[in-house]
Design an enzyme around this catalytic site. Sequence first.
Site, PDB file in Angstrom:
ATOM      1  N   TYR A 143      13.071  10.983 -47.995  1.00  0.00           N
ATOM      2  CA  TYR A 143      13.924  10.221 -48.649  1.00  0.00           C
ATOM      3  C   TYR A 143      14.186  10.405 -49.926  1.00  0.00           C
ATOM      4  CZ  TYR A 143      15.106   7.886 -43.727  1.00  0.00           C
ATOM      5  OH  TYR A 143      15.197   7.861 -42.742  1.00  0.00           O
ATOM      6  N   LYS A 193       3.554  13.378 -36.877  1.00  0.00           N
ATOM      7  CA  LYS A 193       3.910  14.528 -35.864  1.00  0.00           C
ATOM      8  C   LYS A 193       3.066  15.587 -36.389  1.00  0.00           C
ATOM      9  CE  LYS A 193       7.030  16.326 -33.077  1.00  0.00           C
ATOM     10  NZ  LYS A 193       7.035  15.915 -31.642  1.00  0.00           N
TER      11      LYS A 193
END
Length: 358
Positions: A143, A193
Amino acid sequence: MNYKIALIRGDGIGPEVVNEAVRVLDAVGRKFGHSFTYVDVLMGGCATDAVGKSYPDGTAELCKTCDAVLLGAVGGPKWGSDKPAEQRPETALLALRKDLGLYANLRPAALRPALADACPLKRETAERGIDLMMVRELTGGIYFGKRGRYETEDRGVECTDLMAYSEMEIERIGRRAFELARLRRKKVASVDKANVLETSRLWRSVMHRLAQEYPDVEYSDVLVDNCAMQLVRDPSQFDVVVTENMFGDILSDEASMITGSIGLLPSASIGDSAPGLYEPIHGSAPDIAGQDKANPIATILSAAMMMRYSFHLADEAAAIENAVDAVLAEGWRTPDIAEPGAQAVGTQKMGELIAAKI
Ligand code: NAD
């Protein structure tokens, strides 16, 4: 003790729910012998209307003169995406978080006993209990990374969003998670991840190093896709869940939904120095603003988080949480959590009932 609290009432239902949190805080002050003083801070759409900017000059400085900040909600259709950035309420929210250095977002997702039926999961899953704390990194990652948009020769427009994390950023949010776990059930699940992303591999290696410093805390790695599944399969397995910004954005909304109404959930955003920012997870709900229909519990529970995390007043925090549970156990409901056709009370009455229980 005297505590100074900045109040950003904001837009829509913001002022209504903040009023009820103040009512409850004043009751806590009377019972425990504290005095809370309040400083009104203008921010959001109401500030755009008053002074032409959603984030008036000096907003952060004014907040920094206080021990903590309580925010209702900002935003509404009147100040939509067609307006220049400095008039949009969302701009103010991002700027305030940045200016106060709030890099850790804490969102508890707890199923309140009296509202177990509001849980959309199977009854036997809900009965195992849900009481977890999402710790989301708030100022880094995709972001806030570099963005790009360019024309290619044969594939039209292409865009990029860069996800970057430094060891420093990962370590400080990781420490927050381990410290919090020590105040709870001493379990940390770190979500990443790492089978795909390089930032996740760094994330995981820093978390493993920290885990050795906290041998009393049970640690596990969870891949983000598996975490999304486990949250609906068996949320009782989680205590503290720590993750990066975008994964946290998505998973914290999922965790909220399994506990029922949006009107019940508080949050805190904290950094290394005061003041922390405390706010309900919901928005300004323009559809019910000014009608005495909003549920003030999320904001009241945000005030309880303020007691616990900014002022280290655990008994006062518990007094607020117990008062909320007691009022719900007696069957009092605002319209958002009432059974269809059942009698509901308004925002103000709910605040009065909870304050009276304190
Ligand atoms: P919202 O959370 O305001 O409302 C979603 C739905 O939930 C609405 O039907 C609303 O009536 C209901 N709801 C929300 N809070 C409630 C409460 N306390 N009691 C009972 N019902 C409640 O989300 P939205 O409609 O997507 O956004 C409305 C505005 O709020 C937008 O301008 C948005 O940008 C802003 N917003 C602000 C914040 C913030 O200030 N932190 C967060 C989210 C959205």
